[in-house]
Design an enzyme around this catalytic site. Structure first.
Site, PDB file in Angstrom:
ATOM      1  N   LYS A  54       0.817  -1.127  -0.033  1.00  0.00           N
ATOM      2  CA  LYS A  54       0.039   0.006  -0.148  1.00  0.00           C
ATOM      3  C   LYS A  54       0.878   1.353  -0.197  1.00  0.00           C
ATOM      4  O   LYS A  54       1.968   1.245   0.373  1.00  0.00           O
ATOM      5  CB  LYS A  54      -0.887  -0.126   1.301  1.00  0.00           C
ATOM      6  CG  LYS A  54      -1.965  -1.060   1.291  1.00  0.00           C
ATOM      7  CD  LYS A  54      -3.167  -0.954   0.306  1.00  0.00           C
ATOM      8  CE  LYS A  54      -4.008  -2.023   0.267  1.00  0.00           C
ATOM      9  NZ  LYS A  54      -3.503  -3.328  -0.388  1.00  0.00           N
ATOM     10  N   ASP A  55       0.297   2.338  -0.477  1.00  0.00           N
ATOM     11  CA  ASP A  55       1.035   3.721  -0.650  1.00  0.00           C
ATOM     12  C   ASP A  55       1.537   4.212   0.932  1.00  0.00           C
ATOM     13  O   ASP A  55       1.070   3.627   1.980  1.00  0.00           O
ATOM     14  CB  ASP A  55       0.111   4.800  -0.936  1.00  0.00           C
ATOM     15  CG  ASP A  55      -0.541   4.564  -2.312  1.00  0.00           C
ATOM     16  OD1 ASP A  55       0.084   5.306  -3.166  1.00  0.00           O
ATOM     17  OD2 ASP A  55      -1.391   3.733  -2.612  1.00  0.00           O
ATOM     18  N   ARG A  56       2.934   4.582   0.734  1.00  0.00           N
ATOM     19  CA  ARG A  56       3.512   4.993   2.143  1.00  0.00           C
ATOM     20  C   ARG A  56       3.035   6.384   2.429  1.00  0.00           C
ATOM     21  O   ARG A  56       2.516   6.565   3.541  1.00  0.00           O
ATOM     22  CB  ARG A  56       5.075   5.134   1.729  1.00  0.00           C
ATOM     23  CG  ARG A  56       5.608   5.805   2.790  1.00  0.00           C
ATOM     24  CD  ARG A  56       7.139   6.069   2.686  1.00  0.00           C
ATOM     25  NE  ARG A  56       7.812   6.776   3.790  1.00  0.00           N
ATOM     26  CZ  ARG A  56       8.999   7.187   4.100  1.00  0.00           C
ATOM     27  NH1 ARG A  56       9.708   7.035   2.953  1.00  0.00           N
ATOM     28  NH2 ARG A  56       9.392   7.622   5.114  1.00  0.00           N
TER      29      ARG A  56
END
Length: 416
Positions: free
Chosen positions: A82-84
């Site tokens: 998932k996106d940071r």
């Protein structure tokens, strides 16, 4: 070259002027909630936790949880990264006997909540993700512009299903180039780029710059910071073997595959962009196209059939009912190839790149890539949006796995 400059080569499907604006100003502006496949909750061997993280890479969070709980990070399963720069919710599995230890873990900006027992979660064990995204610094007429763009794209069948910039590297946009070099067997130049490419704004860039200019492995081992662990692994292995090929093969398989997948993604984006540029429809099958079946809005990329003169009307009906979608190539040795005009477009890209599908088989065995098909259009499910005064536009939607919210927003914002 940053990702905006890189992405400017890929054509927009919408002709309307974008809203502009900025995403991910704050992590809370980009919320991602994973929808897993129900079968992860079957069984008793693993404890399933809901992981909420803020400003953490998935892999970094998993490794930190494993370290604090005294287990191997390989024993923790998850369905996707998932996106940071976001607040994300996803499921992880840990051995059942480690449940109590994991429940005791305390990490800043990480929350863990036990959900149930189940099975080991593997990559891909998800249906997709729900998003809530704020776009800030938009123009006053952002809502009206969004309505026009969404209406236009609905008429055209959806949003172009580009791979997002995360696939290529946000600051060092080099993953696809490294992949191409690996396919060409140029491990030395691939290593030079992996180790030496820098943009001047990241920690460790001075060490990268020095390596780029000198190629000095001993100096790089002294200067590369510890958090660049894969780079350091590559350098150590090269020092031991004198072979950049062996050095690359010492990296974890998922890391090596990142580069090949990034190159496949670049070629897919190129095909999609060319199709838009040449005025070929994305929502109407042509003779020679390969279409993928769709069920409940979810594409099944392993179920494909070719469009022929005899079945084209039948396929058009399927596409019209959202039971099938036109696909583009994920080049690989076992990919089902298009024919006629779509096939010529695929062949042209391969020729430009000096490739054949067999090239993907000549990689060292663990990296050989069979390829496949991917739908050309992206249809966000349950797309809603509105304007919040003094904040910006707020979007909510669900996307099937393997697709990118940033590609939806790119078409609306026209920021790159």
């Amino acid at each position: 070259m940053d990702y905006r400059e890189f992405f400017s080569q890929f054509k927009h499907l919408s002709k309307k002027r974008g809203t502009g604006g900025k995403i991910k100003v704050y992590p809370e502006d980009f919320i991602v909630i994973e929808e897993p496949i129900p079968s992860i909750f079957e069984g008793r061997k693993y404890a399933i936790f809901l992981l909420k993280k803020r400003n953490w890479d998935t892999m970094a969070a998993v490794k930190e949880i494993a370290k604090r709980a005294g287990i191997s990070h390989r024993d923790i399963g998850f369905a996707g990264t998932k996106d940071r720069h976001a607040v994300t919710y996803q499921y992880i599995s840990v051995p059942a006997e480690a449940r109590n230890r994991v429940e005791q873990v305390e990490i800043r900006d990480v929350e863990l909540r036990f959900v149930s027992y189940g099975r080991f979660i593997k990559l891909g064990h998800l249906l997709g993700n729900r998003f809530r995204i704020i776009v800030r610094d938009v123009s006053e007429d952002a809502l009206d512009r969004t309505k026009e763009i969404v209406r236009e794209l609905r008429e055209k069948g959806g949003f172009p299903n580009y791979f997002g910039y995360q696939r290529f590297g946000e600051r060092r946009v080099v993953n696809h180039i490294i992949g191409r070099l690996l396919l060409q067997g140029d491990f030395e130049e691939a290593a030079r780029l992996f180790l030496g490419a820098y943009d001047g704004s990241m920690e460790g860039d001075e060490a990268r710059k020095n390596f780029w200019e000198t190629g000095d492995v001993e100096r790089a081992l002294e200067e590369f910071p510890g958090f660049l662990r894969y780079e350091r692994t590559l350098l150590h292995r090269y020092k031991e073997t004198g072979s950049w090929k062996r050095a690359f093969l010492s990296l974890p398989l998922p890391i090596m595959r990142i580069f090949i997948h990034a190159y496949q993604s670049y070629l897919f984006n190129l095909y999609l962009s060319r199709r838009i540029e040449e005025g070929l429809p994305l929502n109407e099958p042509l003779v020679g196209d390969i279409v993928v079946q769709v069920k409940g809005g979810i594409p099944y990329r392993d179920r494909t059939y070719r469009v022929t003169e005899t079945n084209i009307e039948f396929v058009r009906g399927k596409v019209g009912k959202n039971q099938a979608m036109v696909s583009g190539p994920l080049f690989g040795f076992a990919m089902r190839r298009a024919k006629s005009l779509p096939g010529q477009l695929e062949e042209g890209i391969l020729e430009e790149e000096g490739l054949s599908l067999e090239t993907f088989k000549k990689l060292p065995k663990p990296m050989a890539e069979p390829g496949g098909r991917r739908e050309l259009l992206l249809r966000p499910i349950g797309l809603t949006y509105g304007y919040i005064p003094e904040v910006g536009m707020c979007f909510r939607f669900f996307l099937p796995k393997g697709t990118y919210a940033t590609s939806v927003l790119r078409e609306i914002m026209k920021d790159h």
